[in-house]
Scaffold this active site. Sequence first.
Site, short mmCIF file in Angstrom:
data_model
loop_
_atom_site.label_atom_id
_atom_site.label_comp_id
_atom_site.label_asym_id
_atom_site.label_seq_id
_atom_site.Cartn_x
_atom_site.Cartn_y
_atom_site.Cartn_z
N GLY A 76 20.99 -21.50 10.62
CA GLY A 76 21.33 -22.83 11.13
C GLY A 76 21.53 -23.86 10.05
O GLY A 76 22.43 -24.71 10.14
N LYS A 100 18.17 -23.56 15.58
CA LYS A 100 19.25 -24.56 15.59
C LYS A 100 20.46 -24.08 16.40
O LYS A 100 21.13 -24.89 17.04
CB LYS A 100 19.65 -24.89 14.16
CG LYS A 100 18.53 -25.67 13.46
CD LYS A 100 18.85 -26.07 12.05
CE LYS A 100 17.64 -26.82 11.49
NZ LYS A 100 17.84 -27.36 10.17
N THR A 109 14.04 -27.13 14.08
CA THR A 109 14.06 -26.46 12.79
C THR A 109 14.14 -24.95 13.00
O THR A 109 14.36 -24.47 14.11
CB THR A 109 12.85 -26.89 11.93
OG1 THR A 109 13.01 -26.36 10.61
CG2 THR A 109 11.53 -26.40 12.51
N SER A 138 5.47 -29.06 8.53
CA SER A 138 6.61 -29.99 8.49
C SER A 138 6.13 -31.40 8.16
O SER A 138 5.12 -31.88 8.67
CB SER A 138 7.32 -30.01 9.85
OG SER A 138 8.27 -31.04 9.85
P1 NDP Z 1 17.33 -19.59 9.98
O1 NDP Z 1 16.15 -18.84 10.46
O2 NDP Z 1 18.35 -20.04 10.94
O3 NDP Z 1 18.12 -18.69 8.86
C1 NDP Z 1 17.41 -18.07 7.84
C2 NDP Z 1 18.37 -17.53 6.78
O4 NDP Z 1 17.59 -17.10 5.66
C3 NDP Z 1 19.19 -16.34 7.25
O5 NDP Z 1 20.47 -16.40 6.65
C4 NDP Z 1 18.38 -15.16 6.69
O6 NDP Z 1 19.18 -14.04 6.41
C5 NDP Z 1 17.92 -15.75 5.37
N1 NDP Z 1 16.73 -15.10 4.83
C6 NDP Z 1 15.46 -15.16 5.31
N2 NDP Z 1 14.63 -14.49 4.50
C7 NDP Z 1 15.38 -13.98 3.50
C8 NDP Z 1 15.08 -13.20 2.34
N3 NDP Z 1 13.84 -12.78 2.07
N4 NDP Z 1 16.09 -12.86 1.50
C9 NDP Z 1 17.36 -13.28 1.76
N5 NDP Z 1 17.70 -14.03 2.83
C10 NDP Z 1 16.72 -14.37 3.70
O7 NDP Z 1 16.73 -20.79 9.14
P2 NDP Z 1 17.46 -22.19 8.82
O8 NDP Z 1 18.83 -21.88 8.39
O9 NDP Z 1 17.26 -23.13 9.93
O10 NDP Z 1 16.59 -22.72 7.57
C11 NDP Z 1 16.73 -22.14 6.28
C12 NDP Z 1 15.87 -22.89 5.28
O11 NDP Z 1 16.38 -24.21 5.06
C13 NDP Z 1 14.42 -23.06 5.71
O12 NDP Z 1 13.60 -22.85 4.59
C14 NDP Z 1 14.33 -24.51 6.15
O13 NDP Z 1 13.05 -25.04 6.00
C15 NDP Z 1 15.32 -25.14 5.18
N6 NDP Z 1 15.85 -26.40 5.68
C16 NDP Z 1 15.54 -27.54 5.01
C17 NDP Z 1 16.04 -28.74 5.44
C18 NDP Z 1 15.72 -29.97 4.68
O14 NDP Z 1 15.95 -31.06 5.22
N7 NDP Z 1 15.21 -29.87 3.46
C19 NDP Z 1 16.91 -28.85 6.62
C20 NDP Z 1 17.20 -27.57 7.22
C21 NDP Z 1 16.66 -26.41 6.77
P3 NDP Z 1 19.43 -12.87 7.51
O15 NDP Z 1 20.66 -13.27 8.27
O16 NDP Z 1 19.62 -11.66 6.67
O17 NDP Z 1 18.19 -12.80 8.36
#
Ligand code: NDP
Length: 282
Positions: A133, A71, A67, A20
């Site tokens: 999240g 969340k 993160t 991060s």
């Molecule tokens: P979560 O763990 O809460 O959610 C992850 C999501 O990704 C779920 O919907 C999951 O689907 C999906 N997912 C994971 N792997 C795969 C895959 N191989 N194929 C398809 N779908 C997949 O994570 P967050 O929502 O908190 O974060 C998501 C991303 O956003 C991260 O990479 C994070 O770093 C980034 N982010 C960046 C920010 C920024 O400021 N730039 C701010 C917030 C987040 P399923 O439900 O099927 O498991």
Amino acid sequence: MHLGMDNKRFAVVGKPVAHSLSPQIHQYFAQQFACSLTYERIHVEAHDFESWVISFFASGGAGLNITLPYKQKAFAMASHTTARCRSAGAANVLLLQGDSLCADNTDGVGLVRDLAHHITLAQARILILGAGGAARGIIPPLLAATSHKITLANRSVEAINQLRQDFPQVDCCCLSEVSGGFDLVLNATSSSVNGEPLMLPEAALSTVPFCYDLSYQLDQVTPFVAYAKARGCPAVDGLGMLIEQAAESYYLWHGVRPNTGGLLELLSQSSVGYGRGASSCA
Ligand code: NDP
């Protein structure tokens, strides 16, 4: 939610969290106000999350960024939540107000501020990939910004069903069911962080939309940005969003708004010192 506080100990909590950039960003902001603070990255296992948060604040910690994948857990822990945090059902900022744990969500405002550098949202047909999240945080401000219906696609059906309940205004479907017709495609999955492929039908990018990957990698384009560019789409990663959501977090904790100008270029140029080569998260 501004706190006047003496103790200035902050951290970002998640799994994974090692790469991060939030510590560097918050130190950069603190320098603008000659403020002294510590900001750590903390890797916490899911079963320890709540107890770790409680002990952090009990021992004088001033504020946390949350993160992936915590969340929604952070939101559930808080006794006070802001309206935008309640809309999201997910929190990326925690702080104490008196004895109360307060939660907010700055992801949405961070994304919208960064998107303003790239695209006009008012008429945009938007596709969000992912239902975690981060997706929850960005849905409310995007709903407010565009006059078109938003589509969200996710891998697991369970998360889609929950999203349908919480955001009935959003069209939800499985990733494999995505069709075309979009102006903006946002990758809010953690596939890049996990090093996993994102299985997306070719039709999703058939209208050559602007593509935005919430994930970022400093030394190379993220897999989703590469995928989009290979199909002729303009695409950027989420470093700009990270900076803007951090600035809003800083404002909540310190009551002053840092200047974000130039930081994107600075981080990109100084990437060797910021752990290039690894997927990072907020
Ligand atoms: P979560 O763990 O809460 O959610 C992850 C999501 O990704 C779920 O919907 C999951 O689907 C999906 N997912 C994971 N792997 C795969 C895959 N191989 N194929 C398809 N779908 C997949 O994570 P967050 O929502 O908190 O974060 C998501 C991303 O956003 C991260 O990479 C994070 O770093 C980034 N982010 C960046 C920010 C920024 O400021 N730039 C701010 C917030 C987040 P399923 O439900 O099927 O498991």
